[in-house]
Design an enzyme around this catalytic site. Structure first.
Site, PDB file in Angstrom:
ATOM      1  N   ASP A   1    -112.995  15.338 -22.951  1.00 12.91           N
ATOM      2  CA  ASP A   1    -111.701  15.317 -22.177  1.00 12.91           C
ATOM      3  C   ASP A   1    -110.776  15.144 -23.249  1.00 12.91           C
ATOM      4  O   ASP A   1    -110.739  14.375 -24.433  1.00 12.91           O
ATOM      5  CB  ASP A   1    -111.808  13.611 -21.756  1.00 12.91           C
TER       6      ASP A   1
ATOM      7  N   GLY B   1    -109.971  29.389 -14.010  1.00 12.66           N
ATOM      8  CA  GLY B   1    -108.607  29.513 -14.112  1.00 12.66           C
ATOM      9  C   GLY B   1    -108.076  30.053 -15.242  1.00 12.66           C
ATOM     10  O   GLY B   1    -108.809  31.092 -15.756  1.00 12.66           O
ATOM     11  N   ILE B   2    -107.044  29.807 -15.737  1.00 15.02           N
ATOM     12  CA  ILE B   2    -106.364  30.515 -16.800  1.00 15.02           C
ATOM     13  C   ILE B   2    -107.132  30.468 -18.261  1.00 15.02           C
ATOM     14  O   ILE B   2    -107.171  31.177 -19.010  1.00 15.02           O
ATOM     15  CB  ILE B   2    -104.969  29.925 -17.128  1.00 15.02           C
TER      16      ILE B   2
ATOM     17  N   GLY C   1    -105.110  20.817 -18.335  1.00 18.62           N
ATOM     18  CA  GLY C   1    -103.865  20.391 -17.580  1.00 18.62           C
ATOM     19  C   GLY C   1    -104.417  19.985 -16.159  1.00 18.62           C
ATOM     20  O   GLY C   1    -105.290  20.257 -15.470  1.00 18.62           O
TER      21      GLY C   1
ATOM     22  N   TYR D   1     -94.975  16.005 -14.474  1.00 20.46           N
ATOM     23  CA  TYR D   1     -95.636  17.652 -14.789  1.00 20.46           C
ATOM     24  C   TYR D   1     -94.601  18.307 -15.521  1.00 20.46           C
ATOM     25  O   TYR D   1     -94.551  19.073 -16.371  1.00 20.46           O
ATOM     26  CB  TYR D   1     -96.046  18.268 -13.652  1.00 20.46           C
TER      27      TYR D   1
ATOM     28  N   ARG E   1    -105.251  29.236  -0.913  1.00 21.90           N
ATOM     29  CA  ARG E   1    -104.764  29.366   0.395  1.00 21.90           C
ATOM     30  C   ARG E   1    -104.051  30.604   0.808  1.00 21.90           C
ATOM     31  O   ARG E   1    -102.865  30.851   0.200  1.00 21.90           O
ATOM     32  CB  ARG E   1    -104.273  27.968   1.174  1.00 21.90           C
TER      33      ARG E   1
END
Length: 276
Positions: free
Chosen positions: A68, A22-23, A97, A178, A222
């Protein structure tokens, strides 16, 4: 002035938490492609090792480390080892995250304005709240602290925190930690920026909107979710990790030396905005 030289990160020592996909992976890819030496840090040993090997095969200076972000001594060791390997630490991306949890995704898809899912607060468990805060906020603190130890003596550094548009809009799933974690990370970024500015160290945040990543089990991949969200975005597209690369390079490079304490919002199709 040769403006391109202001974006030169050749030889920079870089660490990226949540760097396996991802990012975070996009951050690592763009810095390495421009000559930086990058350590991707992630909890998933297999994934982060695979991505580092792929980039190494392309001739880039990339290594992997397993840690971690909730295990602060292990995270300290990973960042210390990277700094020792490179003889310097110039850039730290505090990016790791996890997904927001119950109510959030359903609150965004298909509506012009997000809606709060009924019962989200009541169904949000103490364990979920604590885990999201521990990773998305405490992990940012631990990453910035470890990086500052190496940057302050050299009086140079770039700390870049991944926050979220969700913390700015404060809509959808009021029970989700979040939102609280990302808003807290934004305010923490302001405090770090004030403390470290006198040492030539900048601290800024990138706040993505809806980006296609693996977070939350990969729901963003999706097509029906993307299509529903794209209807409400002016450019009718959701964000992809590659979209964030130019901004990451800018904030990591000497070109951004006059910017600190800023959260830059980047939402697929909405463009850029600075939230003071």
């Amino acid at each position: 002035m040769n403006v391109s030289s202001q974006f030169d990160v050749t030889g920079f020592g870089v660490v990226v938490t949540g760097g396996a996909s991802g990012i975070g992976l996009a951050y690592g890819e763009v810095l390495a492609a421009h000559g930086a030496r990058v350590t991707l840090i992630d909890l998933d040993a297999g994934a982060v090792g695979e991505q580092a090997a792929r980039l190494q095969a392309d001739g880039l200076d990339v290594r992997s480390a397993v840690a971690d972000v909730t295990d602060h001594p292990a995270l300290d060791r990973a960042i210390d080892e990277a700094a020792e390997t490179y003889g310097r630490l110039d850039v730290a991306f505090a990016n790791a995250g996890i997904d927001p949890g119950v109510g959030f995704v359903g609150a965004w898809a298909g509506d012009i304005r997000p809606r709060v899912e009924e019962g989200a607060l009541e169904r949000y468990t103490t364990e979920r709240w604590a885990r999201v805060i521990d990773i998305n906020l405490n992990g940012v603190f631990a990453t910035a602290r470890a990086a500052a130890r190496h940057m302050r003596p050299r009086r140079f550094g770039r700390i870049i925190i991944t926050t979220s548009l969700a913390a700015t809009t404060v809509e959808g799933a009021i029970g989700s930690s979040y939102l609280a974690a990302k808003a807290g990370a934004r305010h923490f970024m302001h405090a770090v920026a004030l403390e470290l500015a006198a040492y030539g160290i900048t601290c800024n945040a990138i706040a993505p909107g809806f980006f296609v990543t693996n977070i939350g089990g990969g729901h963003a991949h999706r097509p029906e979710v993307q299509a529903a969200l794209a209807k409400d975005i002016p450019m009718h597209r959701v964000g992809q990790p590659d979209d964030i690369k130019a901004l990451a390079l800018f904030l990591a490079s000497p070109a951004s030396e006059y910017i600190t304490g800023q959260e830059i919002v980047i939402d697929g199709g909405w463009g850029l905005g600075i939230a003071d």
